[in-house]
Scaffold this motif. Structure first.
Motif, mmCIF file in Angstrom:
data_model
loop_
_atom_site.group_PDB
_atom_site.id
_atom_site.type_symbol
_atom_site.label_atom_id
_atom_site.label_comp_id
_atom_site.label_asym_id
_atom_site.label_seq_id
_atom_site.Cartn_x
_atom_site.Cartn_y
_atom_site.Cartn_z
ATOM 1 N N ARG A 23 14.496 -4.169 2.998
ATOM 2 C CA ARG A 23 15.959 -4.288 3.036
ATOM 3 C C ARG A 23 16.336 -5.254 4.147
ATOM 4 O O ARG A 23 15.793 -5.167 5.250
ATOM 5 N N ASN A 24 17.236 -6.156 3.842
ATOM 6 C CA ASN A 24 17.708 -7.127 4.829
ATOM 7 C C ASN A 24 16.558 -7.878 5.501
ATOM 8 O O ASN A 24 16.555 -8.082 6.709
ATOM 9 N N GLY A 25 15.571 -8.236 4.707
ATOM 10 C CA GLY A 25 14.489 -9.064 5.215
ATOM 11 C C GLY A 25 13.414 -8.365 6.007
ATOM 12 O O GLY A 25 12.585 -9.009 6.636
ATOM 13 N N ARG A 26 13.413 -7.026 5.984
ATOM 14 C CA ARG A 26 12.358 -6.312 6.709
ATOM 15 C C ARG A 26 11.911 -5.071 5.944
ATOM 16 O O ARG A 26 12.647 -4.549 5.117
ATOM 17 N N ILE A 27 10.706 -4.622 6.235
ATOM 18 C CA ILE A 27 10.153 -3.438 5.579
ATOM 19 C C ILE A 27 10.784 -2.188 6.169
ATOM 20 O O ILE A 27 10.738 -1.974 7.383
ATOM 21 N N GLU A 28 11.380 -1.375 5.314
ATOM 22 C CA GLU A 28 11.979 -0.105 5.725
ATOM 23 C C GLU A 28 10.965 1.028 5.659
ATOM 24 O O GLU A 28 11.010 1.947 6.467
ATOM 25 N N ALA A 29 10.077 0.973 4.669
ATOM 26 C CA ALA A 29 9.074 2.027 4.497
ATOM 27 C C ALA A 29 7.881 1.449 3.744
ATOM 28 O O ALA A 29 8.041 0.576 2.904
ATOM 29 N N LEU A 30 6.703 1.984 4.076
ATOM 30 C CA LEU A 30 5.481 1.521 3.437
ATOM 31 C C LEU A 30 4.533 2.702 3.265
ATOM 32 O O LEU A 30 4.305 3.461 4.206
ATOM 33 N N LEU A 31 4.034 2.848 2.061
ATOM 34 C CA LEU A 31 2.999 3.846 1.768
ATOM 35 C C LEU A 31 1.757 3.079 1.330
ATOM 36 O O LEU A 31 1.657 2.643 0.189
ATOM 37 N N GLY A 80 -5.801 0.562 -4.923
ATOM 38 C CA GLY A 80 -4.367 0.332 -4.967
ATOM 39 C C GLY A 80 -3.563 1.538 -5.402
ATOM 40 O O GLY A 80 -2.377 1.444 -5.649
ATOM 41 N N LEU A 81 -4.222 2.701 -5.475
ATOM 42 C CA LEU A 81 -3.572 3.902 -6.006
ATOM 43 C C LEU A 81 -3.755 5.152 -5.161
ATOM 44 O O LEU A 81 -3.066 6.140 -5.373
ATOM 45 N N VAL A 82 -4.716 5.140 -4.246
ATOM 46 C CA VAL A 82 -5.072 6.338 -3.505
ATOM 47 C C VAL A 82 -5.096 6.023 -2.010
ATOM 48 O O VAL A 82 -5.551 4.954 -1.600
ATOM 49 N N SER A 83 -4.632 6.976 -1.206
ATOM 50 C CA SER A 83 -4.631 6.810 0.238
ATOM 51 C C SER A 83 -5.915 7.348 0.841
ATOM 52 O O SER A 83 -6.473 8.328 0.360
ATOM 53 N N ASP A 84 -6.363 6.707 1.912
ATOM 54 C CA ASP A 84 -7.496 7.228 2.668
ATOM 55 C C ASP A 84 -7.020 7.863 3.972
ATOM 56 O O ASP A 84 -7.815 8.262 4.811
ATOM 57 N N ALA A 85 -5.713 7.977 4.121
ATOM 58 C CA ALA A 85 -5.122 8.587 5.314
ATOM 59 C C ALA A 85 -5.073 10.110 5.153
ATOM 60 O O ALA A 85 -5.148 10.627 4.034
ATOM 61 N N PRO A 86 -4.905 10.832 6.252
ATOM 62 C CA PRO A 86 -4.750 12.293 6.159
ATOM 63 C C PRO A 86 -3.536 12.662 5.302
ATOM 64 O O PRO A 86 -2.566 11.897 5.211
ATOM 65 N N ASN A 133 4.215 12.018 4.696
ATOM 66 C CA ASN A 133 5.313 11.473 5.499
ATOM 67 C C ASN A 133 5.679 10.063 5.060
ATOM 68 O O ASN A 133 6.857 9.708 4.999
ATOM 69 N N ALA A 134 4.674 9.255 4.733
ATOM 70 C CA ALA A 134 4.940 7.894 4.273
ATOM 71 C C ALA A 134 5.645 7.920 2.918
ATOM 72 O O ALA A 134 6.568 7.135 2.678
#
Length: 106
Positions: free
Chosen positions: A19-27, A33-39, A45-46
């Protein structure tokens, strides 16, 4: 849109809201490209941040299945032909199609 797309590319896949030229949220979803390796808590939360960022931009009330359709329904292991990094895979037939043309048009 280009900023969000580039953030997803840099993360190895996932969801991004710009939004407005910047990343507001990222998962980031770097595994295929489909699964997270994070806790789990970090991933949840993301995902919550993505939903909240979308809500701040547009008034919409999609069912949760919208997100599932974006990812789960497109997995190459599901029935039917699906686009993969190796081409169009047909799991039922057990092959990767050489061409996206399924038959000749006369």
């Amino acid at each position: 849109m280009a900023i969000a797309a580039n953030a997803v590319i840099a993360a190895g896949g996932g969801l991004a809201v710009a939004r407005n030229g910047r990343i507001e949220a990222l998962l980031p979803l770097p595994l295929s490209g489909l699964v997270s390796d994070a806790p789990l808590a970090e991933t949840a939360n993301a995902f919550r941040a993505v939903r909240e960022a979308i809500d701040a931009i547009v008034d919409w009330n999609p069912p949760y299945l919208v997100f599932k359709a974006c990812f789960g329904a497109t997995l190459a292991c599901n029935a039917g032909p699906h686009q993969t990094d190796r081409g169009i895979a047909d799991v039922a037939a057990g092959l990767v199609l050489e061409t996206p043309v399924l038959g000749e048009v006369v």
